[in-house]
Write a protein that holds these residues in place. Structure first.
Motif, short mmCIF file in Angstrom:
data_model
loop_
_atom_site.label_atom_id
_atom_site.label_comp_id
_atom_site.label_asym_id
_atom_site.label_seq_id
_atom_site.Cartn_x
_atom_site.Cartn_y
_atom_site.Cartn_z
N SER A 1 0.83 -1.21 0.00
CA SER A 1 0.00 0.00 0.00
C SER A 1 0.86 1.25 0.00
O SER A 1 0.55 2.23 -0.69
CB SER A 1 -0.93 0.01 1.23
N LEU A 2 1.96 1.23 0.77
CA LEU A 2 2.88 2.36 0.81
C LEU A 2 3.49 2.59 -0.57
O LEU A 2 3.57 3.73 -1.05
CB LEU A 2 3.98 2.13 1.84
N GLN A 3 3.91 1.50 -1.22
CA GLN A 3 4.49 1.63 -2.56
C GLN A 3 3.49 2.24 -3.53
O GLN A 3 3.82 3.12 -4.31
CB GLN A 3 4.94 0.25 -3.06
N ARG A 4 2.24 1.79 -3.46
CA ARG A 4 1.21 2.32 -4.35
C ARG A 4 0.93 3.79 -4.05
O ARG A 4 0.79 4.61 -4.96
CB ARG A 4 -0.08 1.49 -4.20
N HIS A 5 0.86 4.13 -2.76
CA HIS A 5 0.62 5.52 -2.37
C HIS A 5 1.74 6.43 -2.86
O HIS A 5 1.49 7.54 -3.36
CB HIS A 5 0.49 5.61 -0.85
N VAL A 6 2.97 5.97 -2.76
CA VAL A 6 4.11 6.74 -3.24
C VAL A 6 4.03 6.94 -4.75
O VAL A 6 4.28 8.05 -5.26
CB VAL A 6 5.43 6.04 -2.84
N GLU A 7 3.68 5.90 -5.48
CA GLU A 7 3.57 6.01 -6.94
C GLU A 7 2.52 7.04 -7.33
O GLU A 7 2.76 7.89 -8.21
CB GLU A 7 3.20 4.64 -7.54
N ILE A 8 1.36 6.99 -6.69
CA ILE A 8 0.28 7.92 -7.00
C ILE A 8 0.68 9.35 -6.64
O ILE A 8 0.46 10.30 -7.42
CB ILE A 8 -1.01 7.53 -6.26
#
Length: 198
Positions: free
Chosen positions: A47-54
């Motif tokens: 989830s952190l990785q996805r949040h960072v990408e967005i």
């Protein structure tokens, strides 16, 4: 599922986000959650990785927009952050920031080195984007030249993080706007302050 989970982690932090909250937010049962992610820790990292990408994608679009002056790019970025906080406040909470909250909980990075790598990569890329916008503003004379772009970028990162923390503590959105304007005004040239942003 990752974006729904990230929203819970952003608002409540890792320790205070329960498996039940995650299941409810994602609309899945506990068994489905653990079949997909094996553990809450794994879901957090993904989830952190996805949040960072967005977040980086959103900031890159604004901070590299050639149709805006350097000063206007920074203003639009803060407008987006403040609009997000205002929207969350209407829902009864602060928007939160998974990145800031994770930085404030160093045990997360010690427990899983991937968390620290994701956070470090985010900060490096965010600093580059902000420094690029500052350079553009210095070239188009909307931002003052006596600041190094790197120092200005770090100041802006601290302002963004501080606004997120202040919002979590209940500071009114209007006051957050004044804080943002103080930071932006410290970088703008007099001519940029006198003209409305595009």
């Amino acid at each position: 599922m990752l974006e729904a989970s990230a929203k819970q982690f952003r608002t409540h932090g890792f320790a205070d986000t329960s498996t039940e909250q995650l299941c409810e937010a994602a609309g899945v049962g506990r068994s489905s959650l653990y079949n997909t992610f094996a553990s809450k820790d794994e879901l957090f990292v993904r989830s952190l990785q996805r949040h960072v990408e967005i977040t980086l994608d959103q900031q890159e679009r604004v901070l590299t927009d050639a149709g805006l002056s350097g000063a206007a790019r920074l203003t639009v970025l803060f407008d987006l952050i403040l609009a997000e906080e205002a929207e969350a406040r209407r829902g009864g909470n602060a928007a939160g920031c998974m990145i800031v909250a994770s930085r404030m909980a160093p045990d997360l990075g010690r427990r899983d080195p991937r968390v620290q790598r994701i956070l470090n990569r985010f900060m490096d890329q965010q600093a580059l984007l902000l420094a690029g916008a500052v350079i553009s503003g210095q070239l188009d004379r909307t931002l003052r030249r006596e600041f190094s772009p790197q120092s200005a970028a770090l100041m802006l990162i601290s302002a963004i993080s501080g606004i997120r923390v202040l919002s979590q503590s209940g500071t009114a959105v209007q006051e957050l706007r004044r804080v943002a304007d103080l930071h932006l005004d410290s970088l703008r040239t007099l001519s940029a302050k006198a003209q409305p942003e595009s």
